[in-house]
Design a protein around this motif. Structure first.
Motif, PDB file in Angstrom:
ATOM      1  N   GLU A  52      -7.186   6.207   1.847  1.00  0.00           N
ATOM      2  CA  GLU A  52      -6.661   6.056   0.491  1.00  0.00           C
ATOM      3  C   GLU A  52      -6.857   4.652  -0.069  1.00  0.00           C
ATOM      4  O   GLU A  52      -6.755   4.423  -1.251  1.00  0.00           O
ATOM      5  CB  GLU A  52      -5.175   6.402   0.483  1.00  0.00           C
ATOM      6  CG  GLU A  52      -4.925   7.869   0.667  1.00  0.00           C
ATOM      7  CD  GLU A  52      -3.565   8.115   1.254  1.00  0.00           C
ATOM      8  OE1 GLU A  52      -2.748   8.754   0.590  1.00  0.00           O
ATOM      9  OE2 GLU A  52      -3.324   7.662   2.382  1.00  0.00           O
ATOM     10  N   ARG A  99     -15.487   4.727  -3.551  1.00  0.00           N
ATOM     11  CA  ARG A  99     -15.469   6.193  -3.435  1.00  0.00           C
ATOM     12  C   ARG A  99     -16.663   6.791  -4.158  1.00  0.00           C
ATOM     13  O   ARG A  99     -17.351   7.665  -3.630  1.00  0.00           O
ATOM     14  CB  ARG A  99     -14.186   6.757  -4.040  1.00  0.00           C
ATOM     15  CG  ARG A  99     -13.018   6.611  -3.139  1.00  0.00           C
ATOM     16  CD  ARG A  99     -11.929   7.609  -3.528  1.00  0.00           C
ATOM     17  NE  ARG A  99     -10.710   7.136  -2.912  1.00  0.00           N
ATOM     18  CZ  ARG A  99      -9.731   6.529  -3.554  1.00  0.00           C
ATOM     19  NH1 ARG A  99      -9.788   6.353  -4.840  1.00  0.00           N
ATOM     20  NH2 ARG A  99      -8.672   6.091  -2.915  1.00  0.00           N
ATOM     21  N   ARG A 157       2.771   7.990  -1.575  1.00  0.00           N
ATOM     22  CA  ARG A 157       2.586   9.427  -1.862  1.00  0.00           C
ATOM     23  C   ARG A 157       3.838  10.069  -2.434  1.00  0.00           C
ATOM     24  O   ARG A 157       3.777  11.051  -3.146  1.00  0.00           O
ATOM     25  CB  ARG A 157       2.195  10.156  -0.574  1.00  0.00           C
ATOM     26  CG  ARG A 157       0.908   9.644   0.013  1.00  0.00           C
ATOM     27  CD  ARG A 157       0.903   9.875   1.503  1.00  0.00           C
ATOM     28  NE  ARG A 157      -0.299   9.343   2.122  1.00  0.00           N
ATOM     29  CZ  ARG A 157      -0.360   8.953   3.379  1.00  0.00           C
ATOM     30  NH1 ARG A 157       0.708   9.023   4.158  1.00  0.00           N
ATOM     31  NH2 ARG A 157      -1.477   8.499   3.886  1.00  0.00           N
ATOM     32  N   PRO A 209      -4.402   7.851  -6.631  1.00  0.00           N
ATOM     33  CA  PRO A 209      -5.410   7.565  -5.601  1.00  0.00           C
ATOM     34  C   PRO A 209      -5.525   6.097  -5.212  1.00  0.00           C
ATOM     35  O   PRO A 209      -6.290   5.765  -4.328  1.00  0.00           O
ATOM     36  CB  PRO A 209      -6.697   8.020  -6.305  1.00  0.00           C
ATOM     37  CG  PRO A 209      -6.456   7.785  -7.745  1.00  0.00           C
ATOM     38  CD  PRO A 209      -5.000   8.041  -7.966  1.00  0.00           C
ATOM     39  N   LYS A 210      -4.747   5.199  -5.859  1.00  0.00           N
ATOM     40  CA  LYS A 210      -4.920   3.775  -5.570  1.00  0.00           C
ATOM     41  C   LYS A 210      -4.377   3.394  -4.195  1.00  0.00           C
ATOM     42  O   LYS A 210      -4.913   2.514  -3.530  1.00  0.00           O
ATOM     43  CB  LYS A 210      -4.232   2.952  -6.664  1.00  0.00           C
ATOM     44  CG  LYS A 210      -4.596   1.488  -6.647  1.00  0.00           C
ATOM     45  CD  LYS A 210      -3.923   0.732  -7.783  1.00  0.00           C
ATOM     46  CE  LYS A 210      -4.207  -0.769  -7.659  1.00  0.00           C
ATOM     47  NZ  LYS A 210      -3.446  -1.534  -8.632  1.00  0.00           N
ATOM     48  N   GLY A 211      -3.298   4.035  -3.786  1.00  0.00           N
ATOM     49  CA  GLY A 211      -2.670   3.657  -2.519  1.00  0.00           C
ATOM     50  C   GLY A 211      -2.049   4.852  -1.832  1.00  0.00           C
ATOM     51  O   GLY A 211      -2.392   5.998  -2.122  1.00  0.00           O
ATOM     52  N   ALA A 212      -1.090   4.557  -0.959  1.00  0.00           N
ATOM     53  CA  ALA A 212      -0.485   5.644  -0.178  1.00  0.00           C
ATOM     54  C   ALA A 212       1.002   5.806  -0.489  1.00  0.00           C
ATOM     55  O   ALA A 212       1.759   6.283   0.355  1.00  0.00           O
ATOM     56  CB  ALA A 212      -0.697   5.385   1.305  1.00  0.00           C
ATOM     57  N   TYR A 256       0.814  -1.206   0.000  1.00  0.00           N
ATOM     58  CA  TYR A 256       0.000   0.000   0.000  1.00  0.00           C
ATOM     59  C   TYR A 256       0.859   1.273   0.000  1.00  0.00           C
ATOM     60  O   TYR A 256       0.510   2.286  -0.588  1.00  0.00           O
ATOM     61  CB  TYR A 256      -0.888  -0.089   1.237  1.00  0.00           C
ATOM     62  CG  TYR A 256      -1.864   1.010   1.442  1.00  0.00           C
ATOM     63  CD1 TYR A 256      -2.758   1.376   0.449  1.00  0.00           C
ATOM     64  CD2 TYR A 256      -1.927   1.685   2.664  1.00  0.00           C
ATOM     65  CE1 TYR A 256      -3.672   2.375   0.654  1.00  0.00           C
ATOM     66  CE2 TYR A 256      -2.839   2.682   2.879  1.00  0.00           C
ATOM     67  CZ  TYR A 256      -3.708   3.033   1.868  1.00  0.00           C
ATOM     68  OH  TYR A 256      -4.613   4.034   2.082  1.00  0.00           O
TER      69      TYR A 256
END
Lengths: 468, 306
Positions: B41, B48, A404, A399-402, A390
């Protein structure tokens, strides 16, 4: 006549004395109010912790974060087929027995997209749930998931979806600022009271209005209370991981030498000693070494300001061309204080850090949209190692995971897919998409009546079971 | 009078509409997504979208705006995104507490400011005047986040006279009312002093004195009524502000008011709650201003409304 009046007043006052035969509830301070009492929707830490007391899940976690039976034990019949059996009969707090139908109804409700449960994503690979008999049920998955059982901690509700649990505690009162639970075994009451201001929490403790303050207290106030005889400070190693995140899309921070220099330029030990009063320990990975999947052997990041300066010079930064970076954080005063100290430490190696603090919505929105250079956050309550996918898998950028910071390392992707988490952690420590900062201790200040309270590693309140 | 009232009410509708429109669009333009904050997230795109649809956030901003306005008209302020309650329920539970605290703060401010201001005016230039103005300076200067904990320490922890906070007993309101009202009391005391001093120079006061009235009678019967007019304006504006919630006081004294509700709602992008709070606050401001103007007319016969 006057004597009679005085006598009447005294009699009235005596009558108004509190009934000491009823034991006063144990009072616990909350720094934020619970928002959701329905386990299907609760995501904030306070709601989750209170719900854990009221509801039982299929499984819970042990000290090393391995899943252990709560309501049910399990057997893996195939990678996509699990069988669950009651550990022992359980009852909801209204006396009604917990049945297989209740468990199935709870999970089906979460899986129904109309429910809009935030927990649906983690369970979306459940293909179907079948009742085998009154004590057994099977769950079929659409794809293999070695960590599947760890995802079954959701509190079980009755078929009616009324908010009644089968946990050790039941709800007595849900107010605006006060929430009361009763321990089912002995009807002992526990009152959670909202008190957002840390100084006021300490004053309430001193007045005897509180029995337990857990976490969210500046460490100088912890030290102050520790000196008072009436209170005991309990502390244990925690697992919440604080880190400094880099945006690897940024041309400056994509240079490993710059990231290494920043990691070596932060004196974590000094921060822990002076700002945390030693109530934290340096972190090395997202999972602590006590976690079953945690890294046991590693080369810790050390404070080496001279080497950091050398690395920056190699990367082309010097007094004429100083390294200027922006650092985003929340408006939490302690986080701003930490940022300020880091700013001073990094200034010594020639990094000019501009601190930008924002309200949570703006800060989180910026981080998610990649609108940052450096930021600091913490991962709280991580239980399963799939967090690495993740957070560090290249396909899991928002937006699929974190992911970042847009960290990309094909080797790491491969190891994540192979579930070789030790190699993932070693490589991440070398590549430094994050600077691991520290794991904050769980700290509680307890009064005389709550001396037997036990702290848990993730800050849940299960230790209330031990309070007389 | 009734024509004046009608015109004021008509203009109030536009003021409230303006505030709501501004807040709505600023809030929606601010970074941060309530669905993201709720689901995290990890949620899938489909989840969503499902939540976005159930919250009405899939509509265009203009459609959301019109839905919101039509809801306001029929009394449906929507559901909170983060609390399992309707906005009306959430706000109504708190607005009563906020109004009670605001009223008590105002009472404290008046009880403190009136004698202090008059005492200072009566003894202008003497030590009593300096002492009174010194006290009021302290009231203005000490922020609530300092005054609150200090009062809790003194009156709740050391002297054990009052509770530390909450709203469970009748005494619970005393400390937050003093903390919230202290700055207002200090400002009002200064205003009363200067206003009384100015009024005392008026010709009609000299006439009253020439008629042989005692200084107390001149002050209480003739000067105070006129001197109170500017103070009334300040009190009106301040009451509107108090009704808008006092976040610091609410946090320090665990008072379940509308201020903290709104701040939390802003942080979590709980649009319906922020909009509901703003509606209540703007109505409070408009209502209090109208009442102030009406009170003006009552106190000063020269003021004609209409």
């Amino acid at each position: 006549m006057r004597f009679l009046s005085v006598l009447a007043c005294v009699a009235m006052l005596t009558a108004c004395q509190p009934d000491t035969s009823v034991e006063k509830p144990i009072t616990i301070a909350l720094s934020s109010a619970p928002k959701q009492f329905d386990p299907r929707f609760a995501t904030d830490a306070t709601s989750t912790r209170l719900n854990q007391l009221v509801y039982q899940g299929i499984v819970q976690f042990d000290e090393s974060n391995q899943p252990v039976p709560d309501l049910m034990s399990w057997v893996e019949l195939s990678p996509v087929h699990y069988r669950f059996k009651w550990v022992k009969p359980a009852q909801f707090s209204n006396g009604q027995a917990v049945t297989i139908e209740d468990v199935i109804a709870t999970y089906e409700s979460v899986l129904d997209s109309k429910t809009a449960s935030p927990h649906r994503a983690a369970l979306s690979h459940i293909q179907r749930i079948e009742k085998i008999n009154e004590t057994t049920m099977d769950i079929y998955l659409s794809k293999a998931d070695s960590l599947f059982v760890s995802r079954l901690t959701l509190g079980v509700l009755p078929k009616s979806m009324n908010l009644i649990g089968s946990g050790d505690f039941k709800w007595v009162e849900k107010g605006l600022q006060k929430w009361t639970l009763e321990r089912v075994s002995d009807a002992r009451q526990f009152q959670f009271v909202l008190s957002k201001d840390p100084t006021v929490r300490v004053l309430k403790m001193m007045k005897g209005e509180l029995d337990i303050i857990q976490n969210n207290l500046p460490f100088e106030l912890v030290a102050y209370l520790d000196k008072k005889q009436a209170f005991e400070v309990k502390s244990r190693a925690g697992s919440n991981f604080s880190y400094l995140g880099f945006n690897l899309k940024d041309p400056i921070l994509s240079d490993l030498r710059v990231r290494q220099a920043i990691a070596m330029g932060i004196d974590r030990q000094a921060l822990i000693q002076y700002l945390f009063q030693d109530q934290a320990r340096p972190a090395h990975s997202l999972l602590p070494e006590t976690h079953w999947a945690g890294l046991k052997k590693f080369q810790p990041i050390k404070y080496k300001p001279k080497q950091a300066q050398r690395l920056l010079a190699e990367a082309g930064y010097n007094e004429q061309n100083p390294l200027v970076l922006s650092y985003k954080t929340s408006t939490d005063p302690f986080r701003i204080r930490l940022a300020t100290v880091m700013q001073a430490q990094l200034a010594k190696i020639g990094v000019q850090l501009n601190i930008q603090s924002y309200d949570w919505g703006t800060f989180y929105g910026d981080i998610k949209n990649g609108n940052f250079q450096l930021y600091s956050l913490a991962w709280v309550g991580i239980k399963t190692p799939d967090i690495f996918q993740y957070v560090f898998h290249s396909e899991f950028q928002p937006p699929k995971g974190a992911n970042r910071g847009a960290y990309v390392n094909p080797k790491v992707d491969q190891w994540i897919e192979q579930e070789d988490y030790l190699k993932v952690q070693q490589q991440v420590l070398e590549d430094l998409p994050y600077v691991p900062l520290w794991y904050e201790n769980q700290v509680a200040i307890v009064g005389e009546r709550a001396k037997k309270y036990r702290l848990s590693a993730d800050g849940n309140y299960s230790g209330l079971n031990y309070v007389d | 009078m009734s024509a004046y009232l009608l015109s004021r009410l008509f203009s109030a509708v536009w003021v409230v509409l303006g505030v709501l429109t501004l807040v709505f669009f600023v809030l929606h333009a601010a970074p941060g997504d309530p669905v993201e904050l709720m689901l995290g997230e990890q949620a899938s795109g489909a989840d969503r979208e499902a939540l976005r649809e159930s919250l009405g956030l899939n509509l265009s901003v203009w459609e959301q705006y019109l839905t919101f306005l039509s809801g306001v008209v029929v009394g449906d302020w929507g559901q909170s995104i983060h609390h399992a309650q309707s906005v009306m329920e959430l706000i109504s539970a708190r607005i009563v507490e906020t109004a009670y605290l605001a009223a008590m703060s105002m009472v404290f401010a008046l009880l403190f400011a009136l004698p202090l201001g008059l005492w200072a005016a009566k003894n202008v230039g003497r030590w009593q005047d300096q002492l009174a103005m010194g006290i009021s300076l302290v009231g203005i200067s000490v922020p609530n986040f300092v005054l609150g904990p200090v009062m809790i320490w003194l009156f709740a922890v050391v002297l054990l006279w009052l509770p530390t906070g909450g709203n469970e007993t009748p005494q619970s309101v005393i400390l937050p009312a003093i903390a919230l009202g202290s700055a207002l009391a200090a400002i009002s005391a200064r205003m009363i002093r200067s206003s009384v001093l100015q009024t005392m120079q008026s010709a009609y006061i000299k006439t009253a004195r020439a008629k042989g009235l005692s200084e107390d009678k001149v002050l209480w019967r003739h000067a105070l009524r006129n001197a109170f007019l500017p103070v009334l304006t300040v009190l009106g504006l301040q009451l509107g502000m108090l009704l808008g919630g006092a976040v610091i006081t609410e946090v320090v004294f665990q008072w379940p008011g509308i201020g903290t509700l709104m701040v939390e709602a802003i942080q979590t992008r709980d649009y319906p709650v922020v909009q509901g709070c703003m509606l209540v606050i703007s109505l409070a401001y408009v209502g209090v201003n109208l009442l102030t103007d009406l009170a003006y007319a009552q106190l000063d016969p020269r003021v004609r409304l209409g």
